[in-house]
Write an enzyme that holds these catalytic residues in place. Structure first.
Site, PDB file in Angstrom:
ATOM      1  N   GLY A  39      -4.282 -69.974  45.545  1.00  0.00           N
ATOM      2  CA  GLY A  39      -3.046 -70.209  44.784  1.00  0.00           C
ATOM      3  C   GLY A  39      -3.370 -70.659  43.364  1.00  0.00           C
ATOM      4  N   HIS A  40      -4.353 -71.568  43.226  1.00  0.00           N
ATOM      5  CA  HIS A  40      -4.757 -72.025  41.882  1.00  0.00           C
ATOM      6  C   HIS A  40      -5.392 -70.868  41.092  1.00  0.00           C
ATOM      7  CE1 HIS A  40      -5.093 -75.889  44.249  1.00  0.00           C
ATOM      8  NE2 HIS A  40      -4.356 -76.298  43.249  1.00  0.00           N
ATOM      9  N   GLN A  64       0.743 -90.452  40.884  1.00  0.00           N
ATOM     10  CA  GLN A  64       1.681 -89.661  41.682  1.00  0.00           C
ATOM     11  C   GLN A  64       1.496 -89.834  43.186  1.00  0.00           C
ATOM     12  OE1 GLN A  64       0.128 -85.936  39.760  1.00  0.00           O
ATOM     13  NE2 GLN A  64       0.534 -85.024  41.763  1.00  0.00           N
TER      14      GLN A  64
END
Ligand code: PAF
Length: 290
Positions: A39-40, A64
């Protein structure tokens, strides 16, 4: 294969990006937390297609992660990430330390809070998450100064938060959302998939199958979107997943859907064993019947 330069120092990053921009080159940016998967790599490829120079970053952002979200256990796989980025044609990799990003400590860091889109959905169960994302992305944008930045649509709410922050703060950066990469059985690629046991991995593709069925129901009877939502939640439970939410929203600002919108999106988060999986599916409203 072009060579990847890994950079730790902000001055060096700025000098290299300025040199590229001075030569009239368009700079694309792919921020990541590492532990890279296809995906990256798809984001890097999209950046390569649209830009002359591709910068990526790896920074596991403490801001986060909430309590119990095990920041320490987040996989750090720098050598293999560097290899993948180089093979994908990435030019510069920025790997700042926590003290470069937050020199006065995390508590003293100025924060960026994006109202509206950060609330509800994942913002409900991860209350500080999007503030941490918006803060680090703002800071990374100011460090890299890209022309274009690339984010996966898999993190749909994150993408909406970043689009709003760029617009609200008048940042001269184009934000591109890149389609989710899926395994052959439909499961969206995610670093969290590695937490799934063999039997959980066999259940996980149902997330996408259920989204597809909900989308079919929405296209058939859009006015009954709440029933479609309910169906989806029940189907998740039946499949052995523990739903956090499954909601139909208007695609851009993630508000409540109305049949006058152009595009809807179905967003889902569900627990499967130790993993909290998220996924989504866009629904094009011009195909709606009523
Ligand atoms: O999507 C991610 O990997 C992260 O949230 C991001 C955008 C790199 C910010 O830390």
């Amino acid at each position: 294969m072009s060579m990847l330069y890994s950079i730790e120092k902000l001055d060096e990053l700025r000098a290299r990006v300025q040199e590229a921009k001075g030569a009239g080159q368009r700079v694309g940016f792919v921020p990541t937390m590492g532990n890279l998967h296809d995906g990256h790599i798809q984001l890097v490829q999209a950046a390569k297609e649209q830009c002359d120079v591709v910068v990526s970053s790896i920074f596991v952002n403490p801001l986060q992660f909430g309590v119990g979200e095990d920041l320490e256990a987040y996989p750090r796989t720098l050598a293999s990430d560097q290899h993948k980025l180089e093979a994908a044609g990435c030019d510069l990799l920025y790997i700042p330390s926590v003290s470069t990003m937050y020199p006065e400590g995390e508590m003293n860091q100025t924060r960026v809070k994006v109202p509206g889109v950060s609330e509800g959905l994942c913002g409900e169960s991860r209350p500080i998450h999007f503030e941490g994302v918006a803060t680090v992305v703002t800071k990374l944008f100011n460090m890299v100064m890209p022309d274009v930045a690339f984010f996966g649509k898999k993190d749909y709410q994150q993408l909406a938060v970043i689009r709003k922050l760029v617009s609200d703060l008048a940042m001269p950066i184009e934000v591109v959302g890149v389609d989710t990469v899926r395994a052959e059985d439909g499961l969206a690629l995610s670093s969290r998939n590695q937490y799934l046991s063999e039997s959980e991995r066999a259940i996980a593709p149902q997330l996408y199958q259920i989204l597809t069925e909900v989308s079919k129901r929405l296209l058939e009877k859009p006015s009954e979107w709440q029933d479609a939502q309910q169906y989806g939640i029940h189907a998740l439970v039946e499949a052995g997943l523990k739903p956090d939410y499954l909601e139909v929203r208007e695609a851009r600002g993630l508000g409540k859907p109305s049949v006058s919108d152009h595009q809807w999106v179905i967003l889902v988060a569900a627990y499967l064993g130790k993993a909290r999986l998220i996924d989504n599916l866009e629904v094009a409203l011009n195909r709606l019947k009523d």
